[in-house]
Design an enzyme around this catalytic site. Structure first.
Site, PDB file in Angstrom:
ATOM      1  N   THR A 241       0.849  -1.184   0.000  1.00 25.07           N
ATOM      2  CA  THR A 241       0.000   0.000   0.000  1.00 25.07           C
ATOM      3  C   THR A 241       0.885   1.235   0.000  1.00 25.07           C
ATOM      4  O   THR A 241       2.090   1.160   0.236  1.00 25.07           O
ATOM      5  CB  THR A 241      -0.942  -0.016   1.226  1.00 25.07           C
ATOM      6  OG1 THR A 241      -1.830   1.112   1.179  1.00 25.07           O
ATOM      7  CG2 THR A 241      -0.174   0.037   2.533  1.00 25.07           C
ATOM      8  N   CYS A 242       0.282   2.380  -0.294  1.00 28.80           N
ATOM      9  CA  CYS A 242       1.029   3.643  -0.295  1.00 28.80           C
ATOM     10  C   CYS A 242       0.009   4.769  -0.184  1.00 28.80           C
ATOM     11  O   CYS A 242      -0.926   4.690   0.609  1.00 28.80           O
ATOM     12  CB  CYS A 242       1.897   3.766  -1.540  1.00 28.80           C
ATOM     13  SG  CYS A 242       0.974   3.683  -3.100  1.00 28.80           S
ATOM     14  N   GLY A 243       0.154   5.826  -0.982  1.00 29.70           N
ATOM     15  CA  GLY A 243      -0.820   6.912  -0.970  1.00 29.70           C
ATOM     16  C   GLY A 243      -1.967   6.671  -1.926  1.00 29.70           C
ATOM     17  O   GLY A 243      -3.134   6.823  -1.569  1.00 29.70           O
ATOM     18  N   GLY A 245      -1.634   3.890  -4.535  1.00 31.45           N
ATOM     19  CA  GLY A 245      -1.403   2.650  -5.272  1.00 31.45           C
ATOM     20  C   GLY A 245      -0.299   2.721  -6.306  1.00 31.45           C
ATOM     21  O   GLY A 245      -0.141   1.789  -7.092  1.00 31.45           O
ATOM     22  N   TRP A 270      -3.837   4.727   0.886  1.00 25.58           N
ATOM     23  CA  TRP A 270      -4.147   5.628   1.996  1.00 25.58           C
ATOM     24  C   TRP A 270      -5.172   6.697   1.623  1.00 25.58           C
ATOM     25  O   TRP A 270      -5.886   7.208   2.490  1.00 25.58           O
ATOM     26  CB  TRP A 270      -2.880   6.301   2.526  1.00 25.58           C
ATOM     27  CG  TRP A 270      -3.143   6.942   3.864  1.00 25.58           C
ATOM     28  CD1 TRP A 270      -3.240   8.267   4.159  1.00 25.58           C
ATOM     29  CD2 TRP A 270      -3.386   6.242   5.085  1.00 25.58           C
ATOM     30  NE1 TRP A 270      -3.527   8.446   5.493  1.00 25.58           N
ATOM     31  CE2 TRP A 270      -3.630   7.219   6.089  1.00 25.58           C
ATOM     32  CE3 TRP A 270      -3.435   4.894   5.442  1.00 25.58           C
ATOM     33  CZ2 TRP A 270      -3.896   6.875   7.412  1.00 25.58           C
ATOM     34  CZ3 TRP A 270      -3.707   4.561   6.759  1.00 25.58           C
ATOM     35  CH2 TRP A 270      -3.935   5.555   7.723  1.00 25.58           C
TER      36      TRP A 270
END
Length: 284
Positions: A241-243, A245, A270
């Protein structure tokens, strides 16, 4: 030519000798965060690898979804990449000018839609330029081709599935954002999001996978050490995961190189999780 899996990474010199290969299509997938204040399309128009087409992750996406550059329907993806001259026998080479953002995302997207003949240009456009390889400002439009999509649901996670897997503790969640964003000590670049991370998730900043000297990914042994130091058991399932994708796909690329081609990406990341009021958050 069958849809045989291509190597996940290719070298700039290797590609420079194959730009005229009719089975290869190069796409510029450059993407910049809002704070970077750079225009990917304008930079592509000014200079790109000769023959490359621009792959806009915000246009080849589910444009009806309020979340940024979410995966589109397979049929829409097929239509859009067909317009770029990509068919099922095409070896797609994705590159960018921004630390694998979003060439790794495009690599992952093609794999989600069943296309394994896709590689990332190691070191991207900066490596290409550093080697003095040719660039062009010409807009090359390829003949439209037919692309038949598949779909691998196991490579992408939605909110409901991730909630369940977290509750069951059957997946390791690994976050690619910067240390401050993960800890909740620095604000998110997108307004309206809470700060912190998914409870129980681990952290590995995506830039740690990149060799500053070559702009390419670090050797496999160094990548393995980074994932293990982050607390990841490579024998167990991993979701990244990240901000939004994008950099999560860089972690997925690293995991692929370590023998985990089944690593899933949480597409909403996120922006979805931190933008809701009903999702738990940890800080620190």
């Amino acid at each position: 030519m069958a849809n045989i899996a291509a190597p996940p990474l290719v070298d700039a010199l290797w590609l420079s000798q194959r730009l005229d290969d009719p089975h290869i299509t190069v796409v510029d997938a450059s993407f910049f965060l809002p704070a970077q204040q750079r225009n990917a399309k304008a930079e592509f128009a000014a200079a790109h690898i000769p023959g490359a087409r621009f792959f806009d992750i915000d246009a080849i996406a589910d444009i009806a979804n309020p979340l940024p550059h979410m995966l589109p329907a397979p049929e829409f993806f097929a239509e859009q990449v067909g317009r770029l001259g990509i068919a099922n026998d095409t070896h797609v080479i994705a590159y960018d000018g921004n630390d694998f953002m979003a060439s790794a995302r495009v690599w992952w997207t093609f794999r989600v839609f069943g296309h394994d003949r896709v590689s990332v240009l190691d070191g991207g456009f900066r490596r290409w330029q550093a080697l003095g390889l040719p660039v062009s400002s010409e807009d090359t439009a390829g003949a439209e081709r037919a692309f038949r999509p598949g779909f691998r649901p196991e490579l992408v996670l939605n909110l409901e599935t991730l909630r369940r897997l977290c509750d069951e503790r059957t997946v390791q969640v690994l976050d690619a954002r910067s240390p401050g964003r993960f800890a909740g000590t620095e604000p998110e670049p997108r307004a309206g999001l809470r700060s912190g991370h998914i409870p129980g998730s681990r952290h590995l900043f995506f830039k740690r996978l990149i060799d500053e000297a070559t702009q390419g990914l670090k050797p496999v042994a160094e990548l393995e050490a980074l994932f293990r130091d982050a607390g990841i058991d490579l024998a167990r399932p991993v979701a990244t995961t990240c901000g939004t994708g994008v950099t999560a796909s860089i972690l997925a690329l690293g995991l692929y190189l370590l023998g985990r081609p089944d690593a899933a990406v949480y597409d909403g990341s996120w922006t979805e999780w931190g933008g809701r009021a009903d999702t738990p958050i940890e800080t620190g």
